[in-house]
Design an enzyme around this catalytic site. Sequence first.
Site, PDB file in Angstrom:
ATOM      1  N   LYS A 115       0.841  -1.210   0.000  1.00  0.00           N
ATOM      2  CA  LYS A 115       0.000   0.000   0.000  1.00  0.00           C
ATOM      3  C   LYS A 115       0.873   1.256   0.000  1.00  0.00           C
ATOM      4  O   LYS A 115       0.633   2.174  -0.780  1.00  0.00           O
ATOM      5  CB  LYS A 115      -0.922  -0.040   1.224  1.00  0.00           C
ATOM      6  CG  LYS A 115      -1.890   1.125   1.318  1.00  0.00           C
ATOM      7  CD  LYS A 115      -3.138   0.741   2.091  1.00  0.00           C
ATOM      8  CE  LYS A 115      -2.926   0.650   3.587  1.00  0.00           C
ATOM      9  NZ  LYS A 115      -2.728   1.968   4.218  1.00  0.00           N
ATOM     10  N   GLY A 170      -5.255   7.810   5.520  1.00  0.00           N
ATOM     11  CA  GLY A 170      -4.351   8.786   6.109  1.00  0.00           C
ATOM     12  C   GLY A 170      -3.146   9.037   5.230  1.00  0.00           C
ATOM     13  O   GLY A 170      -2.655  10.175   5.128  1.00  0.00           O
ATOM     14  N   ARG A 230      -8.747  11.772  12.835  1.00  0.00           N
ATOM     15  CA  ARG A 230      -7.293  11.597  12.984  1.00  0.00           C
ATOM     16  C   ARG A 230      -6.559  12.942  12.959  1.00  0.00           C
ATOM     17  O   ARG A 230      -6.976  13.873  12.275  1.00  0.00           O
ATOM     18  CB  ARG A 230      -6.766  10.654  11.885  1.00  0.00           C
ATOM     19  CG  ARG A 230      -7.404   9.274  12.016  1.00  0.00           C
ATOM     20  CD  ARG A 230      -6.885   8.311  10.987  1.00  0.00           C
ATOM     21  NE  ARG A 230      -5.487   7.997  11.210  1.00  0.00           N
ATOM     22  CZ  ARG A 230      -4.754   7.256  10.393  1.00  0.00           C
ATOM     23  NH1 ARG A 230      -5.297   6.759   9.291  1.00  0.00           N
ATOM     24  NH2 ARG A 230      -3.494   7.002  10.665  1.00  0.00           N
ATOM     25  N   ASP A 238       2.075  -1.155  11.864  1.00  0.00           N
ATOM     26  CA  ASP A 238       0.749  -1.579  11.385  1.00  0.00           C
ATOM     27  C   ASP A 238       0.433  -3.024  11.752  1.00  0.00           C
ATOM     28  O   ASP A 238      -0.685  -3.498  11.525  1.00  0.00           O
ATOM     29  CB  ASP A 238       0.671  -1.415   9.862  1.00  0.00           C
ATOM     30  CG  ASP A 238       0.696   0.053   9.456  1.00  0.00           C
ATOM     31  OD1 ASP A 238       0.374   0.916  10.305  1.00  0.00           O
ATOM     32  OD2 ASP A 238       1.037   0.342   8.295  1.00  0.00           O
ATOM     33  N   LYS A 291      -4.347   5.614  14.854  1.00  0.00           N
ATOM     34  CA  LYS A 291      -4.440   4.979  13.530  1.00  0.00           C
ATOM     35  C   LYS A 291      -5.899   5.018  13.062  1.00  0.00           C
ATOM     36  O   LYS A 291      -6.683   5.812  13.550  1.00  0.00           O
ATOM     37  CB  LYS A 291      -3.892   3.554  13.603  1.00  0.00           C
ATOM     38  CG  LYS A 291      -2.394   3.504  13.907  1.00  0.00           C
ATOM     39  CD  LYS A 291      -1.580   4.109  12.786  1.00  0.00           C
ATOM     40  CE  LYS A 291      -0.101   4.096  13.088  1.00  0.00           C
ATOM     41  NZ  LYS A 291       0.668   4.830  12.071  1.00  0.00           N
ATOM     42  N   ARG A 327      -6.150   1.622  18.148  1.00  0.00           N
ATOM     43  CA  ARG A 327      -5.950   0.174  18.018  1.00  0.00           C
ATOM     44  C   ARG A 327      -5.636  -0.506  19.340  1.00  0.00           C
ATOM     45  O   ARG A 327      -5.763  -1.727  19.438  1.00  0.00           O
ATOM     46  CB  ARG A 327      -4.855  -0.118  16.973  1.00  0.00           C
ATOM     47  CG  ARG A 327      -5.344   0.154  15.572  1.00  0.00           C
ATOM     48  CD  ARG A 327      -4.314  -0.137  14.499  1.00  0.00           C
ATOM     49  NE  ARG A 327      -4.957  -0.012  13.189  1.00  0.00           N
ATOM     50  CZ  ARG A 327      -4.302   0.131  12.045  1.00  0.00           C
ATOM     51  NH1 ARG A 327      -2.980   0.179  12.036  1.00  0.00           N
ATOM     52  NH2 ARG A 327      -4.965   0.220  10.912  1.00  0.00           N
TER      53      ARG A 327
HETATM   54  C1  S3P Z   1       2.553   4.859   6.230  1.00  0.00           C
HETATM   55  C2  S3P Z   1       3.118   5.221   7.422  1.00  0.00           C
HETATM   56  C3  S3P Z   1       2.618   4.778   8.740  1.00  0.00           C
HETATM   57  C4  S3P Z   1       1.679   3.595   8.597  1.00  0.00           C
HETATM   58  C5  S3P Z   1       0.681   3.783   7.490  1.00  0.00           C
HETATM   59  C6  S3P Z   1       1.389   3.956   6.161  1.00  0.00           C
HETATM   60  C7  S3P Z   1       3.137   5.364   4.973  1.00  0.00           C
HETATM   61  O1  S3P Z   1       1.891   5.829   9.335  1.00  0.00           O
HETATM   62  O2  S3P Z   1       1.004   3.358   9.825  1.00  0.00           O
HETATM   63  O3  S3P Z   1      -0.183   2.669   7.407  1.00  0.00           O
HETATM   64  O4  S3P Z   1       2.803   4.834   3.894  1.00  0.00           O
HETATM   65  O5  S3P Z   1       3.944   6.295   5.038  1.00  0.00           O
HETATM   66  P1  S3P Z   1       2.593   6.964  10.239  1.00  0.00           P
HETATM   67  O6  S3P Z   1       3.407   7.818   9.354  1.00  0.00           O
HETATM   68  O7  S3P Z   1       1.453   7.703  10.873  1.00  0.00           O
HETATM   69  O8  S3P Z   1       3.424   6.207  11.238  1.00  0.00           O
END
Ligand code: S3P
Length: 444
Positions: free
Chosen positions: A27, A100, A128, A325, A352, A356
Amino acid sequence: MSHASPAPFRVPAARCLSGRIRVPGDKSISHRALMLSALAVGESRVEGLLEGEDVLATAAALRAMGAGIERMAEGCWTINGVGVSGLLQPAGALDMGNSGTSTRLLMGLVASHPITATFTGDASLSARPMERVITPLSRMGAEVTASPGGRLPLMLRGLCPAVPIEYELPVASAQVKSAVLLAGLNTPGVTRVIEPVPTRDHSERMLAGFGAEVLVEETSQGRVISITGEAELRPQQITVPGDPSSAAFWMVAATVVPGSDVVIENVGLNPTRAGLLTALRMMGADIAEVDTRTVGGEPVADLRVRHAALSGITVPHDLAPSMIDEYPVLFVAAAFAAGRTVARGADELRVKESDRIAAMRAALEANGVAVTEHEDGLSIDGTGGEAIPGGGTVQTHLDHRIAMSMTVAGLHARRPVTIDDVSPARTSYPNFFDQLSYLSGEAA
Ligand code: S3P
């Protein structure tokens, strides 16, 4: 993207899991592949793109800002980029759904373009915190009008040329790091991010792959990432490796369901993402890496996972960023281990897609697992390999990872575990339940 009607699911206990599966594309890498391709002049091609709702939200937003994005075949997309500085004013609000990553990274892109964008999202995303990106992007010159508490919906007016900054991350967040670096792409001079604790480094790797001038230095302050702005990106052919965060569900499921033997193909094993593998091995998991190779500049292997007895551990705090995650599914593994597992040092889990820590405590407790909640994690007393009691209903709070983690828990439960809504799985893993049927021998 409004949330579709809830899809409740009663998890059938599995006799054992067996077979080979290929998890969908990563992702984090999929979002970045679309964004950087949209900023290269000419046609990029991406294979193995995750076609989950989160990534589709990124694609829709980039189209709304002028990029030509087309799906050619499953996982295979072409992107005609507008060039760094070429993003256009979107006609309407950008709907980020549950994502997010889309929100925070795209805010970074918009911040250094002479455009204004409104970001909206579902109930989970609208709760968030966005202050963490608003602060550095405002220092670069963007003007943000957010909802109370620094939340969505918000409107961001970019500044061009923006002001380069040096920014030390107050939270370990790859999204904040990436937002600043992406804003730095169209900013004259050098934009610098200091991360005291290393987080996933897909942005740095891919920016360099597209031809941006990126320098990464290990210093006494931590990792310092510098990007030289007004970059020109060259179109690329990208192959997205499988998502270790999606593989995580099968790593735990095959470990805890007796008799299981599963091969998960093409799993990304970037060290900034591989913490769960380390933690599960410390607990006694039997996971072999087969055919280790490089895909799209990232280390990849097939993982063969066989059922194994687990023992409780104290999870080292320094693993947290590389498995942030994966805590929900690690909590599930702990529920089947002998003795106590203490998994703390992860207060970011509170912000998150759901809280969680609270959501997993409630979900496990409802199904008869002994859990103690801490501000920054959970302690869990496991069954020693026996089935958990089960029989409870899980509230997923629009959180895909709660839905899939508790489905894994339900595979080895005395009474069925019921999930209130499994539709959030579509954000990151659209074929999760098809693969579950296949591995449990229920496929048509
Ligand atoms: C992500 C960073 C992480 C992760 C999210 C994907 C990314 O979040 O939890 O699922 O793709 O940069 P945070 O930057 O809030 O730690």
